[in-house]
Design a protein around this motif. Structure first.
Motif, PDB file in Angstrom:
ATOM      1  N   ALA A  49      44.861  73.098  41.906  1.00  0.00           N
ATOM      2  CA  ALA A  49      44.815  72.320  43.179  1.00  0.00           C
ATOM      3  C   ALA A  49      43.574  71.329  42.853  1.00  0.00           C
ATOM      4  CB  ALA A  49      44.261  73.026  44.188  1.00  0.00           C
ATOM      5  N   ARG A  50      42.798  71.454  42.180  1.00  0.00           N
ATOM      6  CA  ARG A  50      41.798  70.676  41.599  1.00  0.00           C
ATOM      7  C   ARG A  50      42.038  69.509  40.689  1.00  0.00           C
ATOM      8  NH1 ARG A  50      36.638  73.692  39.590  1.00  0.00           N
ATOM      9  NH2 ARG A  50      35.461  71.673  39.722  1.00  0.00           N
ATOM     10  N   ILE A  51      42.923  69.745  40.054  1.00  0.00           N
ATOM     11  CA  ILE A  51      43.922  68.695  39.283  1.00  0.00           C
ATOM     12  C   ILE A  51      44.715  67.858  39.930  1.00  0.00           C
ATOM     13  CG2 ILE A  51      45.595  68.353  37.340  1.00  0.00           C
ATOM     14  CD1 ILE A  51      44.375  70.846  35.999  1.00  0.00           C
ATOM     15  N   ALA A  52      44.972  68.462  40.880  1.00  0.00           N
ATOM     16  CA  ALA A  52      46.007  67.485  42.054  1.00  0.00           C
ATOM     17  C   ALA A  52      45.109  66.393  42.806  1.00  0.00           C
ATOM     18  CB  ALA A  52      46.845  68.473  42.852  1.00  0.00           C
ATOM     19  N   VAL A  53      43.957  67.025  43.181  1.00  0.00           N
ATOM     20  CA  VAL A  53      43.168  66.090  43.967  1.00  0.00           C
ATOM     21  C   VAL A  53      42.874  65.013  43.034  1.00  0.00           C
ATOM     22  CG1 VAL A  53      40.833  66.351  44.874  1.00  0.00           C
ATOM     23  CG2 VAL A  53      42.506  68.009  45.421  1.00  0.00           C
ATOM     24  N   LEU A  54      42.453  65.158  41.543  1.00  0.00           N
ATOM     25  CA  LEU A  54      42.235  63.976  40.759  1.00  0.00           C
ATOM     26  C   LEU A  54      43.253  63.001  40.889  1.00  0.00           C
ATOM     27  CD1 LEU A  54      40.773  65.841  37.639  1.00  0.00           C
ATOM     28  CD2 LEU A  54      39.740  64.773  39.643  1.00  0.00           C
ATOM     29  N   PHE A  55      44.420  63.273  41.023  1.00  0.00           N
ATOM     30  CA  PHE A  55      45.700  62.251  41.193  1.00  0.00           C
ATOM     31  C   PHE A  55      45.926  61.538  42.470  1.00  0.00           C
ATOM     32  CE2 PHE A  55      46.699  64.777  37.348  1.00  0.00           C
ATOM     33  CZ  PHE A  55      47.067  63.790  36.496  1.00  0.00           C
ATOM     34  N   VAL A  56      45.290  62.121  43.479  1.00  0.00           N
ATOM     35  CA  VAL A  56      45.378  61.283  44.871  1.00  0.00           C
ATOM     36  C   VAL A  56      44.966  59.957  44.776  1.00  0.00           C
ATOM     37  CG1 VAL A  56      44.584  61.469  47.185  1.00  0.00           C
ATOM     38  CG2 VAL A  56      45.223  63.650  45.899  1.00  0.00           C
ATOM     39  N   PRO A  57      43.737  59.625  44.278  1.00  0.00           N
ATOM     40  CA  PRO A  57      43.153  58.148  44.273  1.00  0.00           C
ATOM     41  C   PRO A  57      44.035  57.289  43.423  1.00  0.00           C
ATOM     42  CG  PRO A  57      41.473  59.652  43.687  1.00  0.00           C
ATOM     43  CD  PRO A  57      42.794  60.642  43.703  1.00  0.00           C
ATOM     44  N   VAL A  58      44.711  57.829  42.139  1.00  0.00           N
ATOM     45  CA  VAL A  58      45.426  57.232  41.476  1.00  0.00           C
ATOM     46  C   VAL A  58      46.774  56.763  42.321  1.00  0.00           C
ATOM     47  CG1 VAL A  58      46.924  57.263  39.179  1.00  0.00           C
ATOM     48  CG2 VAL A  58      44.497  58.108  39.410  1.00  0.00           C
ATOM     49  N   VAL A  59      47.480  57.695  42.819  1.00  0.00           N
ATOM     50  CA  VAL A  59      48.852  57.614  43.535  1.00  0.00           C
ATOM     51  C   VAL A  59      48.588  56.569  44.553  1.00  0.00           C
ATOM     52  CG1 VAL A  59      50.371  58.532  44.846  1.00  0.00           C
ATOM     53  CG2 VAL A  59      49.609  59.526  42.793  1.00  0.00           C
TER      54      VAL A  59
END
Length: 58
Positions: A19-29
Motif C-alpha cells: 500500500a505504501r508503494i502504491a501511494v508513491l505512484f498516485v502523484p505520478v499517475v
C-alpha cells in the motif's frame, strides 16, 4: 483453517508495504493524466490546414 497470528501479521506487513508503494505512484499517475489532458486540448486547437503546400504546387 488454522492461521497462526504470526502468519496474519506477516501478511498484514506485506500488504502495508504494498500500500505504501502504491501511494508513491498516485502523484505520478495523476501528473501523467494531467499532461495527457493538456496535450489533448492543444492538439484539437491546431487547424487541419497544411501550411507547407502552396496553391501553385497542388
Amino acid at each position: 483453517m488454522s492461521d497462526s497470528p504470526d502468519k496474519r501479521s506477516e501478511w498484514r506487513a506485506i500488504l502495508h508495504v504494498q500500500a505504501r508503494i502504491a501511494v508513491l505512484f498516485v502523484p505520478v499517475v495523476a501528473s501523467l493524466l494531467l499532461i495527457a489532458a493538456l496535450a489533448g486540448n492543444d492538439r484539437k486547437s491546431v487547424p487541419d490546414v497544411d501550411r507547407t503546400v502552396t496553391g501553385s504546387v497542388r
